[in-house]
Design a protein around this motif. Sequence first.
Motif, PDB file in Angstrom:
ATOM      1  N   GLU A 166      -5.290  -1.458  31.525  1.00  0.00           N
ATOM      2  CA  GLU A 166      -4.719  -1.478  29.878  1.00  0.00           C
ATOM      3  C   GLU A 166      -5.238  -0.701  29.668  1.00  0.00           C
ATOM      4  O   GLU A 166      -5.304  -0.891  28.645  1.00  0.00           O
ATOM      5  CB  GLU A 166      -4.508  -3.076  29.835  1.00  0.00           C
ATOM      6  N   LEU A 167      -6.800  -0.629  29.748  1.00  0.00           N
ATOM      7  CA  LEU A 167      -8.161   0.371  28.846  1.00  0.00           C
ATOM      8  C   LEU A 167      -7.755   1.705  28.489  1.00  0.00           C
ATOM      9  O   LEU A 167      -7.950   2.280  27.754  1.00  0.00           O
ATOM     10  CB  LEU A 167      -9.333  -0.430  29.542  1.00  0.00           C
TER      11      LEU A 167
ATOM     12  N   ALA B 183      -5.629  -4.657  36.746  1.00  0.00           N
ATOM     13  CA  ALA B 183      -4.549  -4.740  35.949  1.00  0.00           C
ATOM     14  C   ALA B 183      -5.364  -4.630  34.797  1.00  0.00           C
ATOM     15  O   ALA B 183      -4.532  -3.840  33.947  1.00  0.00           O
ATOM     16  CB  ALA B 183      -3.721  -5.833  35.770  1.00  0.00           C
ATOM     17  N   THR B 184      -7.036  -5.414  34.680  1.00  0.00           N
ATOM     18  CA  THR B 184      -7.509  -5.290  33.291  1.00  0.00           C
ATOM     19  C   THR B 184      -7.947  -4.051  32.588  1.00  0.00           C
ATOM     20  O   THR B 184      -7.253  -3.786  31.066  1.00  0.00           O
ATOM     21  CB  THR B 184      -8.572  -6.393  33.505  1.00  0.00           C
ATOM     22  N   ASP B 185      -8.836  -3.215  33.913  1.00  0.00           N
ATOM     23  CA  ASP B 185      -8.776  -1.769  33.849  1.00  0.00           C
ATOM     24  C   ASP B 185      -7.794  -0.989  33.181  1.00  0.00           C
ATOM     25  O   ASP B 185      -8.010   0.291  32.770  1.00  0.00           O
ATOM     26  CB  ASP B 185      -9.847  -1.447  34.779  1.00  0.00           C
TER      27      ASP B 185
END
Length: 271
Positions: free
Chosen positions: A37-38, A33-35
């Motif tokens: 978003e990028l 999820a975090t990556d």
Amino acid sequence: MPEGHTLHRMARLQRRRFVGHALQVSSPQGRFATDAELVDGRVLESVEAHGKHLFQTFGPDLVVHVHLGLWGRFPNRRLPADPPRGQVRMRIVGPTHYADLRGPSACELLTEVEVKAILARLGPDPLRRDADPDEAWARISRSRAPLATLLMDQSVIAGVGNVFRAETLFRCGLPPLLPGRDLGRDDWERLWADLRAMMRDGERRGRIETVTEATLGAGDQPDSACASAVYAYRRTGRPCLVCGTPIARESHRARNLFWCPTCQGERPGKH
């Protein structure tokens, strides 16, 4: 485990359907999820395969690296997208298609330096135009390891798996346990050319079919293994399609090795 032709076919389809478009990127499972978003909303600039690795470039230092491992799948489907089902590590959505990545051994956002580090560990890929077969030959010709080991070593040749190993050794008439340093240069050039031809055909078809009418002989008719018509892979005890000798199998470095004891008899050393 998917072999190199699968990744190259995947890269070709993703270039056609996603490159040049701003994509929706998400991680329904949450592990990416975090990556995600990028890169969400960014334009996908390129998709490349090297061996069993896939690289999606969204910009400088924004490269999604995927390795399917044993169980990974990354199919493309037409929109509209179905609701995510199961453990979807990454979903990409373009203007006409979407793709759900499930079960990979790697799905990570890397910098260009980190990508170069992965590529530096890989041998030449027979399906890439920039492949240098002399690089692989230099390692093979100095090695005491058997061909069965060297062909599966991704640092020697990238993209070859168990099916292509069994089939190219059969088609070239080479014993699997022949030490690399005893392989003649002519045999190596024939082996490399055969790998390129088989893998290109597999990438085009989307499946592996290695049997040709010209080589059928005393054995029975080709059967399917992994949706493939093959000579040796997973045909233990069945008659060789060329000479009729039962196909042999043994465990080699925790993987099954298949060959014909007659068609792949011992060969002389370098010439």
